[in-house]
Design a protein around this motif. Sequence first.
Motif, PDB file in Angstrom:
ATOM      1  N   GLY A  14       0.844  -1.195   0.000  1.00 53.80           N
ATOM      2  CA  GLY A  14       0.000   0.000   0.000  1.00 53.80           C
ATOM      3  C   GLY A  14       0.874   1.237   0.000  1.00 53.80           C
ATOM      4  N   ALA A  15       0.281   2.365   0.375  1.00 51.94           N
ATOM      5  CA  ALA A  15       1.030   3.624   0.344  1.00 51.94           C
ATOM      6  C   ALA A  15       2.254   3.561   1.264  1.00 51.94           C
ATOM      7  N   TYR A  16       2.103   2.998   2.471  1.00 48.30           N
ATOM      8  CA  TYR A  16       3.253   2.900   3.375  1.00 48.30           C
ATOM      9  C   TYR A  16       4.330   1.973   2.804  1.00 48.30           C
ATOM     10  N   GLY A  17       3.931   0.780   2.387  1.00 51.69           N
ATOM     11  CA  GLY A  17       4.908  -0.199   1.914  1.00 51.69           C
ATOM     12  C   GLY A  17       5.694   0.307   0.717  1.00 51.69           C
ATOM     13  N   LEU A  18       4.982   0.848  -0.278  1.00 51.86           N
ATOM     14  CA  LEU A  18       5.669   1.301  -1.497  1.00 51.86           C
ATOM     15  C   LEU A  18       6.499   2.547  -1.222  1.00 51.86           C
ATOM     16  N   SER A  19       5.997   3.451  -0.372  1.00 58.08           N
ATOM     17  CA  SER A  19       6.759   4.656  -0.083  1.00 58.08           C
ATOM     18  C   SER A  19       8.048   4.306   0.672  1.00 58.08           C
ATOM     19  N   CYS A  20       7.932   3.421   1.660  1.00 58.89           N
ATOM     20  CA  CYS A  20       9.135   3.002   2.392  1.00 58.89           C
ATOM     21  C   CYS A  20      10.136   2.353   1.431  1.00 58.89           C
ATOM     22  N   ALA A  21       9.632   1.504   0.521  1.00 61.24           N
ATOM     23  CA  ALA A  21      10.530   0.819  -0.418  1.00 61.24           C
ATOM     24  C   ALA A  21      11.245   1.830  -1.309  1.00 61.24           C
ATOM     25  N   TRP A  22      10.493   2.802  -1.814  1.00 62.07           N
ATOM     26  CA  TRP A  22      11.098   3.791  -2.721  1.00 62.07           C
ATOM     27  C   TRP A  22      12.160   4.608  -1.996  1.00 62.07           C
ATOM     28  N   TRP A  23      11.837   5.050  -0.775  1.00 57.91           N
ATOM     29  CA  TRP A  23      12.811   5.844  -0.015  1.00 57.91           C
ATOM     30  C   TRP A  23      14.059   5.015   0.298  1.00 57.91           C
ATOM     31  N   MET A  24      13.873   3.746   0.593  1.00 57.38           N
ATOM     32  CA  MET A  24      15.044   2.898   0.890  1.00 57.38           C
ATOM     33  C   MET A  24      15.918   2.732  -0.346  1.00 57.38           C
ATOM     34  N   ALA A  25      15.260   2.481  -1.487  1.00 56.10           N
ATOM     35  CA  ALA A  25      16.030   2.280  -2.710  1.00 56.10           C
ATOM     36  C   ALA A  25      16.804   3.552  -3.064  1.00 56.10           C
ATOM     37  N   ARG A  26      16.211   4.701  -2.784  1.00 54.69           N
ATOM     38  CA  ARG A  26      16.899   5.959  -3.077  1.00 54.69           C
ATOM     39  C   ARG A  26      18.025   6.213  -2.079  1.00 54.69           C
ATOM     40  N   ARG A  27      17.823   5.757  -0.850  1.00 54.69           N
ATOM     41  CA  ARG A  27      18.785   6.033   0.205  1.00 54.69           C
ATOM     42  C   ARG A  27      20.041   5.180   0.030  1.00 54.69           C
ATOM     43  N   ARG A  28      19.850   3.940  -0.384  1.00 54.30           N
ATOM     44  CA  ARG A  28      21.005   3.068  -0.564  1.00 54.30           C
ATOM     45  C   ARG A  28      20.918   2.372  -1.922  1.00 54.30           C
ATOM     46  N   THR A  29      21.730   2.858  -2.852  1.00 53.79           N
ATOM     47  CA  THR A  29      21.752   2.263  -4.181  1.00 53.79           C
ATOM     48  C   THR A  29      22.201   0.806  -4.067  1.00 53.79           C
ATOM     49  N   GLY A  30      21.481  -0.059  -4.731  1.00 54.15           N
ATOM     50  CA  GLY A  30      21.875  -1.468  -4.722  1.00 54.15           C
ATOM     51  C   GLY A  30      21.254  -2.264  -3.587  1.00 54.15           C
ATOM     52  N   ALA A  31      20.519  -1.590  -2.711  1.00 55.57           N
ATOM     53  CA  ALA A  31      19.852  -2.335  -1.635  1.00 55.57           C
ATOM     54  C   ALA A  31      18.895  -3.345  -2.259  1.00 55.57           C
ATOM     55  N   ARG A  32      18.892  -4.548  -1.691  1.00 53.42           N
ATOM     56  CA  ARG A  32      17.986  -5.574  -2.228  1.00 53.42           C
ATOM     57  C   ARG A  32      16.689  -5.528  -1.430  1.00 53.42           C
ATOM     58  N   ILE A  33      15.673  -4.991  -2.069  1.00 53.09           N
ATOM     59  CA  ILE A  33      14.406  -4.766  -1.373  1.00 53.09           C
ATOM     60  C   ILE A  33      13.294  -5.528  -2.079  1.00 53.09           C
ATOM     61  N   LEU A  34      12.515  -6.236  -1.308  1.00 53.76           N
ATOM     62  CA  LEU A  34      11.385  -6.987  -1.851  1.00 53.76           C
ATOM     63  C   LEU A  34      10.116  -6.515  -1.152  1.00 53.76           C
TER      64      LEU A  34
END
Lengths: 382, 464
Positions: A14-34
Motif C-alpha cells: 500500500g502507500a506505506y509499503g511502497l513509499s518506504c521501499a522507494w525511499w530505501m532504494a533511493r537512500r542506498r543504491t543497490g539495496a535488495r528490497i522486496l
Amino acid sequence: MSRIKFDVLIIGAGAYGLSCAWWMARRRTGARILVVDEGEFASGASGRNGAGFRMQWGLDLNIRLCQESIGFFETAAEQLEYPRGIELKQDGYLVLAHSPKALATLRSSLEIQHRYGVPSELLDADDCVKMVPALGRDRLVGGTFCGKDGTISPFLLLDSLLKACRREQVDVRYGTRVEKLARANGGFSATVKDGTIEADKVLLCTDWAVPELLASLGIALPVKSLPKEAIVTVPCAPKVKPILISLEHHISVNQVARGSIIFVVSRAREGTEIESTPDFLSFAAPKIVDLLPGVADVPVLRTWGGVSSLTPDMQPILGETEVEGLYVAVSSFRGLMTSPAVGRIMSALILENDTNDPVLTRLTPRRFETGDLIVEPLLNQE
Amino acid sequence: MQRSVAIVGAGPAGMAAAIEAVRRGCRVTLVDEAERPGGQIYRQAHPALAGEEHAEPAELARKQALIERFQRIVGKLDYRAGATVYAAFRNGELHISEGGRTEVLRPDATILATGVREIAIPFPGWTLPGVMFAGGAQAILKSQKVLPGARAVVAGCGPLPLVVAAQLLRAGGEVAALALLRPLTDMLAQPRSLWHGREIVRDGFRYASTVRRAGVPHLAGYVPVRTRGTECLEAAVLARVDAAGRIVPGTEREISCDLLAINYGFVANSELAAMAGVRMHRDPVIGGWLPVVDGWGRTSIPGLFAAGDGAELRGALVAEADGTIVGAAAASPGVEASPDFELAAAIARRARHLEFQKAVRRTLRLPIELWRLVTDDTTVCRCENVRLAEIKEAMASGHRSLNAVKRNIRSGMGWCGGRTCLPAIASLVELSTGSAPTEMMTPRPMARPVSFAALARRGKAGPT
C-alpha cells in the motif's frame, strides 16, 4: 523461488509499503528490497480511502507528518518521474462543527496549527455556507479551513510509487501472501505459498493485519481494524469545492478533479469486512442529506468498503519492535496522507539506524507497554 | 406462511416464472425497469402509439400468448413496473428504487431473470451518433414506432442483424447493406438442431426473403472497421475478414448511411448475481460472466435462482420454458422430485429449444483476432474516455486483472458500471496476453445510479 537473501522484506504494497521501499532504494543504491502483497494492485486500504489530506490536526506530530507529505505531493510528478501527475487538487479542507463544544475544540487546535505555520482560519456558519452553498444550516456553528489541504488520486500515487520502485530495482510481487514469519540465520524467513523468502530485516506495512503476522513471533500489538464504507457519485457540477469533514456526522466529503463526490462514512463497528454491507446506504443517505442538502438529487454511482487500522490512542505506530530487525509502520487511518514522510523516516531508521526524528520516540510500538499514550485533541473530543 | 418469491425482470423468463410461482400459491413481487412487461425481446410500445409491428406473425403470436397469460395473473402479483433493483446481497436482500423512494425486499426466494445486453467491438468512429446496437435500433422501432435511420447498414453475427434489417425494410427504411461475419447457413451443419427450432427457422426464412426481395446487398464476411462523419454518421467503411478474424487488405468498401446497426451477440446482465456473491463462470464462446446454475436455476447461494438468458444465452423460447421451471423450483422447494404435468411439459419444451440453440451458438463465436479492429486511439470505455492505448499501457505495467486495470485507468468506473466496456476489455486482455481474465470486475452496489434523496426515503410509495 530465488535463493537470494534480501536486505529488507516489506510486507504490504500500500502507500506505506511502497513509499518506504522507494525511499530505501533511493537512500542506498543497490539495496535488495522486496515488497510482497497478498492482493493485487491497489486492492487494500490505500486504494479504497477517501483520497483527502490535511495539515489541520491538533497535535504537532500529525501536523509535521502531513506538512512534509503535502510538500511531497506538490512535487510528486517530478520526484517520482510521473508526468501524468497524481491529480493533486488543493482547494482546501473545511472541518465542520455542529455544536459549540466541537467548535471550541477546533478553535483550540488553531493555536498549535499556527505555531507550525499552518494557514488555517476560523469560520462561522455563514462563512461555511458561503464557501459551500450545498451545506445545511441546521445546527452548523462554524469550522476551520486551510487552503493548502486537498486531495490526490490514491490510484495514481500508488501507480507512480510502483513504477518508481521498479525503476529503482525494487522487486514488487502481488498475489504473494506471507503465511508465517520466523527468525532464521540472524534474519527472518517468511513462508509463502511456493517457498520461503529470506531477509535481514522485515518491515510490516499490512496495517490492521499487523497483529496476525506479529503473533507468529509471539509479539502482541494493540492494533484493531476499523471498517469504513465509501460512496462515489456520478460526476456533477462543482458543489463542494473544499474537502469537508463533519465531526458530528463522521463523514468526509471530497469532490475530486473529475467531478465525482466521494463520501467516506464511519460508524462504530469492528471487523474486517471489506465489501459493502446491506444496511450501509440506508444508514448513510439520511446523514448525507442532513449534512449537505444540496447534493440530495445527485445519483450515487457506487459504494465500496475498506478497513483501516485503529490504535488505542488513534496515532500511528512507527518503529522497531521488541524483536531486533523487525519493524512496523501502522497508519491508524491516515496512511495515504502521511506516506511520504513515513517512507523517509522509516527508511532512515531501517537502513541507517537513524532514530533522530522526534516522531519515532513518540510513535514507538513500545509506548503501549510504558503507557505513554498520545493525546490528539481533534480526535479525542468525544 | 405464504412463501414469497421476488423476480427481477419481466421478459419471457421473468413473466413465465411469475405465472408459475403464482400458480403454486406464492406471494410474488416482480420488479422490472420498463413501464410495460415484455423485456427486450417482447418489448411493447405505449398503447397510444399507432403503427404495426414488423415482426413475423408467428413471433408476434408467441409474444401475445405469453403477455396474455401474464395479464391474466397480473392482478395477483405485486408488479413493480418502472422500478430498479440497485443492489442484491448474500443475505437475500434486494434493494429497489421506485418513484423517488427505496425499499428493501426480503423474499424467501429470488429469481434473477435479468436478460442480456449486446456486445460491442469498438472501432474507430463507433461513438459517432448514428452508430448503435442492432437491438437498440430494433427497440426504437418496437417501442417508439419510428425508424432509427433512413438508410442503414446492418452488421454483426448471429441471427439478429438479419431480423433487424428485415424489420427496418418493413417499416419503410432503406438497407444499404447487410454484413454478416458468419453465414447463417452455418446452422445447416446441424439439421437436427434446425428441426427442433423449426418455428424460429421458418421466421428466419421469411425475414431472409424480405431482405432478398428488397435487393439488399449481402456482404458475407464483412465487418465495420471505421466510420466517416463529423457531427453524425455519414458513411460506414467495411472490410472483409478471414476465418481467423483478420482483415483482408484491399477489401474496404465505403457505404453511405445514417444508421450503422451492429450486433456481435450478447452477454448476460449478471451483475446482481455476482454482487450477491454467486459463483460465476465465463462463457467460453462469447465471453461475459454467468452465474453457475443447475437445471433448476439454483445458484451457489441458497434461495437465489437465475433464469433465462441471464443464466445462459439461449433465446426467448428457452427463456420462457426455463422461467416456468425455475419459477416452480423457487416456489416449491423439492419440486424436482415430483414434477406435475405442466412442469414436465416445460422441461421437455426447454430441452427441444436448447437443441436449436446449439446451431445458433455456432454463428455467435467471435474469433479473438477480430478485436484487432480496436485501434490504439479507439475509445473503449466511453464513460471514462479510456482508449486502447491506455489499456495496453496498464497491461504492460503488469495489470492484467479487470480490477487492477480498473484501478489503473478507471475503465468500468463510470456511469454504466462497466456494462459496455468490461466484456471488451476482457477480450482485449485475452488478445494481448493469450489468456482471458478469470475473474470479472468486482460488482458493487449500485447496479443503477440512485439519488441520495431516494436512498434516504425508505419504504414503499403510497397510492398516488
